[in-house]
Structure formats: C-alpha cells, structure tokens
Scaffold this active site. Structure first.
Site, PDB file in Angstrom:
ATOM      1  N   ASP A  32      -4.987   1.158  -6.192  1.00  0.00           N
ATOM      2  CA  ASP A  32      -4.644   1.050  -4.770  1.00  0.00           C
ATOM      3  C   ASP A  32      -5.016  -0.333  -4.246  1.00  0.00           C
ATOM      4  OD1 ASP A  32      -3.794   1.762  -2.197  1.00  0.00           O
ATOM      5  OD2 ASP A  32      -4.910   3.643  -2.186  1.00  0.00           O
TER       6      ASP A  32
ATOM      7  N   ASP B  76       0.863  -1.191   0.000  1.00  0.00           N
ATOM      8  CA  ASP B  76       0.000   0.000   0.000  1.00  0.00           C
ATOM      9  C   ASP B  76       0.894   1.233   0.000  1.00  0.00           C
ATOM     10  OD1 ASP B  76      -1.900   1.916   0.361  1.00  0.00           O
ATOM     11  OD2 ASP B  76      -2.441   1.346   2.398  1.00  0.00           O
TER      12      ASP B  76
ATOM     13  N   HIS C 149      -1.885  -2.414   5.877  1.00  0.00           N
ATOM     14  CA  HIS C 149      -1.325  -1.537   6.922  1.00  0.00           C
ATOM     15  C   HIS C 149      -0.602  -2.332   8.016  1.00  0.00           C
ATOM     16  CE1 HIS C 149      -3.439   2.546   6.072  1.00  0.00           C
ATOM     17  NE2 HIS C 149      -3.022   1.951   4.976  1.00  0.00           N
TER      18      HIS C 149
ATOM     19  N   GLU D 251      -1.658  10.525   0.525  1.00  0.00           N
ATOM     20  CA  GLU D 251      -2.940   9.813   0.449  1.00  0.00           C
ATOM     21  C   GLU D 251      -3.369   9.347   1.828  1.00  0.00           C
ATOM     22  OE1 GLU D 251      -5.702   6.340  -0.013  1.00  0.00           O
ATOM     23  OE2 GLU D 251      -3.767   6.448   1.000  1.00  0.00           O
ATOM     24  N   GLU D 252      -2.405   8.826   2.583  1.00  0.00           N
ATOM     25  CA  GLU D 252      -2.728   8.234   3.887  1.00  0.00           C
ATOM     26  C   GLU D 252      -3.210   9.283   4.896  1.00  0.00           C
ATOM     27  OE1 GLU D 252      -3.042   5.162   4.222  1.00  0.00           O
ATOM     28  OE2 GLU D 252      -1.661   4.137   2.867  1.00  0.00           O
TER      29      GLU D 252
HETATM   30 CO    CO Z   1      -3.245   2.837   2.989  1.00  0.00          CO
HETATM   31 ZN    ZN Z   2      -3.382   3.020  -0.222  1.00  0.00          ZN
END
Ligand code: CO
Ligand code: ZN
Length: 332
Positions: free
Chosen positions: A218, A165, A304, A195-196
C-alpha cells in the site's frame, strides 16, 4: 525491469470506490488469470488468486477500492450534497472534477464562506449542470458514488495521478504474479475490497485463507516536501518497510527478514514509521490466533488527493523486494 505505463494507466483509470469494485476486479482477473493456479471471488468481493507451493501459506494483499464521495441529498435546484467514502480533506476537494460510474461528470464547489479555513465537506456541493432536482435525478441517485476525474501523467522519474492508493499496490501484485517463477511458498494474492472503509475485505479474506504470513502492499506518505512534518520517508529512496502505523506494529522478525533481503540484493529501502492511517495488514495480523505480518509501502506524495505522486524506481524496487521475499524459506 521495465515500468509498464500501459498497465499502470489502466489500473488508475478504472472506476472502483469502496463497495463498488466489480469493474476493476474484472479487469485484474483478466490480467492475471493465465499466471495463477486458482482464482476465486469470496462473499464480500475480494479477488483471491493462488500460486501453489509446498512452503509457507502467504497472503499478499493490495486493495482495489478507491476513495470517493457518496450522494446524500439532491436539492430543488439540482445541487448534490455528499459524504466522504474514505478520508478526504475539503481543501483538496474544492473545485475538483468528479465522475460517476455512469460517466456523469460534476464539479465540487462550496457555499460562500467568510472564513475559508472553516471549510467542511458539509459546506460543499456537487454541480452536475442539471437545471433542477428532477433533471438531476435522471443521472444521479442518493447513494451513488463519484470519484476524482484527473488525467494520468508521468515523466522519467514519477507517476502522478489519482488512485495510486492503492492501484499501485495492485500493480506491484500483478507484476509479481507475472514475474515470479517456481516459488516454493504457497501464495495467495488478494485484491481486497473496502480497505478505505476500515480494512474490511482483508478481514474476511484472511479468515478464509488462514495465512501463516501476511504482507500488505500500500501507499504511505512522504516527508520530503517543503516544510513537511518530520517523517523519514521520501520519494526515490527505495521501497518502504513499515514499522508502524495506526493499525499494526509489524512483526519484528518478518521486518528484519525484509531488511536482510533488501541488503543482500542491493535493493534500496527505507524504514517507515507512520503516525496515522492503516493498511490491510492491520486486519490480517489479528486473524484467528494472530498472523505475523508486514507491509511493503510505496512512498507517495499528496495521498488521497487528485494527484498522488510516486517514484517509478520505488515501485520497481518494491516488486524486486517482494519477489525475492516470496522466493525464500521464511522462518520466523
Ligand atoms: Co487510502
Ligand atoms: Zn491504501
């Protein structure tokens, strides 16, 4: 299509938490610059690479940033307290090794807990092996960010590593840039920042590009592990075509177009309804007067965490689907 282990391994190994994407951006820029017509970096740090065409203006987004931990305090004994950059579970984080941009390595542990189920990041600390605060401050400052430190692994079926990710999205974008030829559409590949932290880089880059169509690349979760929550996405079942997450309801005609292309070309695919999370398309589709947007997701276990896992076939099928899609006249 061969799986490029060297490229994938390199992409997941480069430091780049949200707001600190310059090293990974430099690497990606070098990797793609000979294959694109224009390349630029916008004010927030998004890398924007264009492959010119006379057809529709399409923005393809993959985020460069990764999750991490930001130092909030250093105590007298040299232990570091931290906050999360992007979503992380304290349980996934416990006893993991982390590394800072300068190469300093630490381990995350927790205060003694009577009830471990109450574990929170605020009970936890990073130990870099310093003898006291003064020594710790030689290596680490308040505001520094560390990321998980794990080794890349793969077998014939899957890759397992930190940072899939969304370096897997970057991988798909890079491979598409290298492989697509004489496409009609006007393609803007954007390697986004932050993005996060809430899809921030995609917001400004989409405003600048003003695309007619948006596509994010993604990871998504999977529902195929023991007693997993019901979720009809699994590894090795094909590229996932997103219907919904918390940031977007994908454009129905674009989504159908993706399905039609997958069917016509015998590309395995699956439909994805994710009950949490978001992607860059969540920002892109709300740009100006609205941009029809969709997402090609890569089914991923343990998102994650330090050992995210995805199928090589799914990754290759996502590239195939994207190339076929971008080669076509898209009429919505
Ligand atoms: Co992410
Ligand atoms: Zn992502």
């Amino acid at each position: 299509m061969k799986f490029d282990t060297k490229l994938m391994k390199k992409l997941v190994s480069i430091y780049g938490p949200s707001g600190n994407e310059s090293i990974i951006r430099e690497y990606i820029e070098k990797e793609i610059k000979d294959y694109v017509d224009e390349i630029k970096i916008d004010n927030l740090g998004n890398l924007i690479a264009r492959k010119k065409g006379s057809g529709k203006r399409i923005m393809i987004a993959a985020h460069m940033d990764q999750i991490g931990f930001m130092i909030t305090d250093i105590d007298d004994n040299g232990f570091l307290r931290f906050t999360n950059i992007g979503g992380t579970s304290p349980f996934v984080t416990l006893s993991q090794q982390v590394v800072f941009e300068n190469g300093v390595v630490g381990v995350i542990f927790s205060e003694p807990m009577e009830d471990i189920s109450k574990l929170k990041l605020s009970n936890m600390f990073i130990d870099i092996g310093a003898r006291n605060k003064e020594e710790a401050e030689k290596f680490v400052n308040i505001g520094d960010i560390c990321v998980y430190k794990t080794e890349y692994q793969e077998n014939d079926n899957v890759v397992f590593t930190k940072c899939l990710d969304d370096r897997v999205g970057c991988y798909i974008a890079i491979e598409t840039i290298k492989q697509i030829e004489n496409q009609k559409n006007d393609l803007y590949f954007v390697f986004t920042v932050q993005e996060e932290m809430g899809l921030r880089g995609a917001k400004t880059s989409a405003y600048g590009i003003n695309p007619e169509i948006g596509i994010a690349l993604d990871v998504t979760g999977s529902g195929d592990t023991p007693k997993a929550k019901t979720f009809a996405v699994g590894l090795d079942k094909g590229a996932a075509i997103k219907v919904k997450d918390n940031s977007i309801l994908t454009h129905p005609e674009l989504r159908q177009f993706m399905i039609d292309i997958a069917e016509e070309n015998d590309i395995p695919y699956q439909m994805e309804v994710l009950e949490f999370g978001g992607t860059d398309s969540g920002s892109i589709h709300l740009t100006k007067e609205g941009v029809p947007s969709g997402v090609i997701s890569i089914p991923t276990r343990y998102v994650h965490s330090t050992i995210e896992m995805a199928s090589k076939n799914d990754i290759i099928n996502s590239i195939r689907l994207l190339i076929k899609l971008l080669n076509r006249d898209i009429i919505l």
